[in-house]
Motif scaffolding. Structure first.
Motif, PDB file in Angstrom:
ATOM      1  N   LEU A 283       9.220  21.057   5.060  1.00 47.63           N
ATOM      2  CA  LEU A 283       8.230  20.175   5.682  1.00 47.63           C
ATOM      3  C   LEU A 283       8.732  19.658   7.031  1.00 47.63           C
ATOM      4  CD1 LEU A 283       7.005  18.120   2.574  1.00 47.63           C
ATOM      5  CD2 LEU A 283       5.723  19.895   3.809  1.00 47.63           C
ATOM      6  N   SER A 284      10.058  19.433   7.130  1.00 46.72           N
ATOM      7  CA  SER A 284      10.603  18.890   8.375  1.00 46.72           C
ATOM      8  C   SER A 284      10.646  19.932   9.494  1.00 46.72           C
ATOM      9  CB  SER A 284      11.997  18.281   8.143  1.00 46.72           C
ATOM     10  OG  SER A 284      12.980  19.293   8.012  1.00 46.72           O
TER      11      SER A 284
ATOM     12  N   ASP B  66       6.376  23.751  11.253  1.00 50.86           N
ATOM     13  CA  ASP B  66       5.813  24.559  12.348  1.00 50.86           C
ATOM     14  C   ASP B  66       6.658  25.799  12.601  1.00 50.86           C
ATOM     15  OD1 ASP B  66       7.667  22.580  12.978  1.00 50.86           O
ATOM     16  OD2 ASP B  66       7.127  22.539  15.090  1.00 50.86           O
TER      17      ASP B  66
ATOM     18  N   ASP C 244      -4.902  24.392   6.485  1.00 45.23           N
ATOM     19  CA  ASP C 244      -4.455  23.006   6.662  1.00 45.23           C
ATOM     20  C   ASP C 244      -5.293  22.069   5.776  1.00 45.23           C
ATOM     21  OD1 ASP C 244      -3.889  20.433   7.452  1.00 45.23           O
ATOM     22  OD2 ASP C 244      -4.031  20.788   9.591  1.00 45.23           O
TER      23      ASP C 244
ATOM     24  N   THR D  91      -1.744  18.438   7.280  1.00 38.67           N
ATOM     25  CA  THR D  91      -0.968  17.902   8.412  1.00 38.67           C
ATOM     26  C   THR D  91      -1.159  16.392   8.519  1.00 38.67           C
ATOM     27  OG1 THR D  91      -2.805  18.545   9.854  1.00 38.67           O
ATOM     28  CG2 THR D  91      -0.924  20.010   9.793  1.00 38.67           C
TER      29      THR D  91
ATOM     30  N   LEU E  98       1.098  14.869   6.065  1.00 39.48           N
ATOM     31  CA  LEU E  98       2.473  15.011   6.572  1.00 39.48           C
ATOM     32  C   LEU E  98       2.845  13.840   7.484  1.00 39.48           C
ATOM     33  CD1 LEU E  98       4.873  17.078   6.594  1.00 39.48           C
ATOM     34  CD2 LEU E  98       3.896  18.018   8.685  1.00 39.48           C
ATOM     35  N   GLY E  99       1.839  13.271   8.133  1.00 43.42           N
ATOM     36  CA  GLY E  99       2.095  12.162   9.057  1.00 43.42           C
ATOM     37  C   GLY E  99       2.205  10.812   8.375  1.00 43.42           C
TER      38      GLY E  99
ATOM     39  N   ARG F 102       4.055  11.663   2.358  1.00 43.88           N
ATOM     40  CA  ARG F 102       4.225  13.066   2.736  1.00 43.88           C
ATOM     41  C   ARG F 102       4.933  13.875   1.653  1.00 43.88           C
ATOM     42  NH1 ARG F 102       8.192  11.224   7.239  1.00 43.88           N
ATOM     43  NH2 ARG F 102       6.436  11.615   8.640  1.00 43.88           N
TER      44      ARG F 102
ATOM     45  N   ILE G 233      -3.025  23.245  14.412  1.00 45.92           N
ATOM     46  CA  ILE G 233      -2.196  22.969  13.238  1.00 45.92           C
ATOM     47  C   ILE G 233      -0.734  22.752  13.647  1.00 45.92           C
ATOM     48  CG2 ILE G 233      -1.312  23.960  11.075  1.00 45.92           C
ATOM     49  CD1 ILE G 233      -4.068  25.419  10.820  1.00 45.92           C
ATOM     50  N   LEU G 234      -0.229  23.652  14.474  1.00 49.93           N
ATOM     51  CA  LEU G 234       1.183  23.545  14.871  1.00 49.93           C
ATOM     52  C   LEU G 234       1.447  22.272  15.673  1.00 49.93           C
ATOM     53  CD1 LEU G 234       1.998  27.282  15.760  1.00 49.93           C
ATOM     54  CD2 LEU G 234       2.657  26.009  13.704  1.00 49.93           C
TER      55      LEU G 234
ATOM     56  N   LYS H   4      -0.221  19.450  15.458  1.00 48.51           N
ATOM     57  CA  LYS H   4      -0.276  18.315  14.530  1.00 48.51           C
ATOM     58  C   LYS H   4       1.008  18.209  13.707  1.00 48.51           C
ATOM     59  CE  LYS H   4      -4.202  16.504  12.414  1.00 48.51           C
ATOM     60  NZ  LYS H   4      -5.418  16.676  11.569  1.00 48.51           N
ATOM     61  N   ILE H   5       1.524  19.360  13.283  1.00 39.26           N
ATOM     62  CA  ILE H   5       2.774  19.332  12.514  1.00 39.26           C
ATOM     63  C   ILE H   5       3.895  18.755  13.362  1.00 39.26           C
ATOM     64  CG2 ILE H   5       4.550  20.739  11.397  1.00 39.26           C
ATOM     65  CD1 ILE H   5       2.297  22.694  10.596  1.00 39.26           C
ATOM     66  N   LYS H   6       3.969  19.215  14.614  1.00 39.31           N
ATOM     67  CA  LYS H   6       5.054  18.739  15.500  1.00 39.31           C
ATOM     68  C   LYS H   6       5.031  17.226  15.634  1.00 39.31           C
ATOM     69  CE  LYS H   6       6.326  22.684  18.320  1.00 39.31           C
ATOM     70  NZ  LYS H   6       5.318  23.714  17.994  1.00 39.31           N
TER      71      LYS H   6
ATOM     72  N   ASN I 173       3.652  15.107  13.461  1.00 41.04           N
ATOM     73  CA  ASN I 173       3.635  14.402  12.171  1.00 41.04           C
ATOM     74  C   ASN I 173       4.830  14.676  11.261  1.00 41.04           C
ATOM     75  OD1 ASN I 173       1.238  13.260  12.861  1.00 41.04           O
ATOM     76  ND2 ASN I 173      -0.031  14.428  11.460  1.00 41.04           N
ATOM     77  N   ARG I 174       5.598  15.694  11.561  1.00 40.95           N
ATOM     78  CA  ARG I 174       6.673  16.087  10.621  1.00 40.95           C
ATOM     79  C   ARG I 174       7.771  15.033  10.573  1.00 40.95           C
ATOM     80  NH1 ARG I 174       9.370  20.792  14.508  1.00 40.95           N
ATOM     81  NH2 ARG I 174      10.310  19.276  15.914  1.00 40.95           N
TER      82      ARG I 174
END
Lengths: 457, 194
Positions: free
Chosen positions: A57-58, A61, A284, A288, A291-292, A297, B7-8, B10-12, B14-15
């Motif tokens: 998860l970390s 991307d 998704d 996502t 995840l935030g 998360r 998506i990518l 948002k992940i960046k 929010n991760r």
């Protein structure tokens, strides 16, 4: 939408059936306990599983890009879907490209979440759920009531009746062996005539681009290998970095889910069959967003084993349908409030916070802590589901002030003495609906203590 | 913006902070006799196991378990008088009573046998479409746990499909009653060679 408590009350009206439902799931929980006891390093591998998922998860991307690259190299076609609608549109476009009108589908909670069947049926595509339990509820036009055991709420008499109607089995036949055999013949024909097969995904492997599908019936493989076009719908949180990580997860999954040492089939799909086509849809649909949320998360670590449902005293005695979510039970109650707080805000209250879900979770999600945290959010949002607010504020003030508490106790004891045998007079609160109040003591601890102090002088 | 970028991105944002990836040790089984455990777990899951001293006996074992007048298809190269894999067209194999294939790795802790499309002659559907499945494996290839199995497997090189099979297909979807023979094979016979 009817609140969970009301739906549960309806479910509870048939006491014998509630007991039966409770016992069926408790049996699965006991099988799980036995299977877990066979692995001495169980707690270690749970920890590893949790860390592998948190790590993924970390860097989600990076791993998604690595996965896509490897999958394309293998010859698969990779799609990205931001939400349910886009996912469904992609599936339809693949079907249209091949002029396909019939699709077999193995178990996939993601496609339930996206309401894929309803969507495709609107476009005149015949969708056949090929897992026996899923086929049963599809024929009944019901959603699954459990993520691993979709038809756990049904009696064999009801299934016998349904099969008599739909598959022309003998009237009154209820033998599971006989009914399963009838479904086997029915589904074989479907596997041979469908043009496309869709599966869910248990694990996606970033380093190889493989998708791994775990089943017991063999239905996913029958579909995938008999049809020219295979589609794998996968939530983006299903990724794991390395192929060797599967050792950890295959040891945990089936033992936690049904108490088997491993699922009968653990299929690793890497590339399309000769002259076939392989599609992977990365979805998704709110993940996502989750995840935030630092507090929530870790719910994305979930591997959909269902152990938290089987152990939950509320789930066992209220049934999966009372939650009105794709994923019911404890894990569903922490996944869904984030999607629509107003609609699902009551679910974190469908728990005793006993923590059994957290204890059995193979990837160590702190489910009951998150349920508690969601309650705070729901209460702050001022939603009416946040319990009895008046009562809570009386209790809050009462417990904070010693003198008020003292007076409240006195009144309470007097009331209980004035109405002996009418313990349920507090009918305005659900707490006393099924609980007897205790007998009022003659004196409070404080009064007793004061007397002791006097006597000692 | 195409969904991939959305998506990518948002992940960046929010991760969580980087979480270390653990090195998972190769846990081994405590069982001293892996072969015994393998057989025991297979039988518990509804499979049959037949041990032989010499691979020339395979044919004979199969004929003692199954009537010879039914259609048998073998993916093993050396079984005389049994239909071999011919076409890649999967529907052709409907009606197969018994499929005979080779397992590459056996896992003692859960009775799973690994097979890839290479051993299936690229007929991926074969172990699933047959009414009954026979898997031949050398006891030398039994490992203790899934950790050892994946270590031995390494990364896939040629095979586009691989599967662990741990018994006959089964379901308990009707009132939790176990029924052997759901959509795939109704039985699994494992023949253990030296």
């Amino acid at each position: 939408m009817m609140p969970h408590a009301q739906k549960a009350a309806i479910f509870n009206k048939d006491e014998a059936r509630t007991d039966w439902h409770d016992a069926s799931l408790w049996m699965v929980r006991k099988k799980r306990d036995f299977a877990v006891s066979e692995i001495p390093e169980w707690e270690f591998i749970r920890e590893f599983a949790s860390d592998i998922k948190m790590h993924t998860l970390s860097k989600l991307d990076d791993y998604l890009e690595a996965f896509e690259k490897a999958a394309i190299q293998n010859g698969a076609i990779v799609h990205w879907a931001a939400d349910a609608k886009e996912h469904n549109d992609i599936v339809l476009s693949i079907l249209n490209k091949h002029q396909a009108k019939k699709m077999v589908k193995s178990k996939s909670m993601l496609t339930e979440e996206c309401h894929l069947n309803e969507f495709l049926e609107l476009h005149e595509i015949e969708v056949i759920d090929s897992d026996l339990g899923e086929r049963i509820i599809q024929m009944l036009n019901e959603p699954p009531s459990h993520i691993v055991l979709p038809a756990i709420h049904l009696k064999k008499e009801e299934i016998g009746e349904l099969f008599h109607r739909e598959l022309h089995t003998e009237k009154g036949a209820t033998d599971p062996q006989y009914l399963t055999e009838a479904a086997r013949h029915h589904l074989r024909e479907k596997f041979h005539t469908a043009q496309v097969a869709l599966t869910g995904v248990n694990f996606g492997i970033a380093e190889t681009g493989e998708v791994v599908v775990c089943t017991n019936e063999g239905n996913a493989d029958m579909g995938v290998h008999l049809t020219p076009v295979q589609i794998h719908s996968m939530g983006i949180e299903k990724l794991i970095p390395r192929r060797s990580d599967l050792a950890v997860f295959t040891r945990l999954l089936a033992r936690s889910a049904t108490g088997q040492p491993v699922t009968v089939f653990t299929s690793h799909h890497r590339n399309p069959k000769p002259a076939g086509e392989m599609h992977i849809i990365l979805v998704d649909n709110g993940r996502t967003e989750q995840l935030g949320k630092p507090d929530f998360r870790s719910s994305l670590k979930c591997i959909r084993c269902g152990a938290c449902m089987n152990t939950c005293p509320i789930y066992r005695r209220s049934g999966g349908h009372s939650y009105e979510t794709t994923i019911p039970g404890p894990i569903g109650s922490i996944l869904t409030p984030g999607i629509d707080l107003k609609k699902h805000g009551q679910l974190p209250f469908a728990s005793t916070l006993c923590g059994s879900c957290t204890d059995v979770c193979p990837v160590k999600i702190d489910i009951h802590t998150q349920l508690y945290k969601w309650r705070q959010i729901v209460s702050e949002a001022g939603l009416p589901e946040a319990g009895n607010k008046t009562m809570m504020s009386i209790m809050g003030n009462g417990l904070a002030s010693p003198s008020f508490f003292h007076r409240l106790g006195n009144i309470g004891r007097k009331l209980l003495r004035l109405f002996p045998g009418k313990e349920r007079f507090l009918s305005f609160t659900v707490w006393t609906k099924d609980r007897d109040l205790p007998k009022a003591p003659v004196e409070s601890f404080r009064e007793w203590y004061a007397k002791q102090a006097k006597d000692a002088q | 913006m195409p969904s991939k970028e959305t998506i990518l991105t948002k992940i960046k944002s929010n991760r969580p902070n980087l979480w270390p990836l653990p090195d998972v040790p190769i846990f081994e089984t405590l069982a001293t006799d892996k072969k015994k455990l393998f057989i025991q777990i297979l039988e518990r899951g509804g499979s049959k196991v037949h041990c032989i001293d010499d691979s020339t006996q395979i044919h004979q074992v199969i004929t003692t378990h199954f009537p010879e007048d039914k259609r048998m298809v073998s993916a093993l190269p050396f079984l005389e008088g049994i239909e071999r894999i011919s076409t890649l067209h999967p529907d052709f194999y409907e009606g197969t009573e018994v499929a005979i294939i080779e397992g590459l790795i056996g896992v003692a802790e859960n009775g799973a046998l690994w097979v890839t499309e290479n051993e299936l002659g690229y007929v991926r559907v074969l172990p699933f479409i047959a009414q009954h499945l026979v898997m031949v494996i050398s006891e030398k290839n039994i490992v203790g746990t899934m950790h050892e199995a994946y270590k031995k497997l390494g990364l896939p090189t040629t095979a586009g499909f691989g599967v662990f099979i741990a018994g006959p297909s089964k379901t308990a979807d009707i009132e939790q009653s176990l029924v052997i023979g759901a959509q795939g094979a109704r039985s699994l016979l494992v023949i253990l060679t030296p």
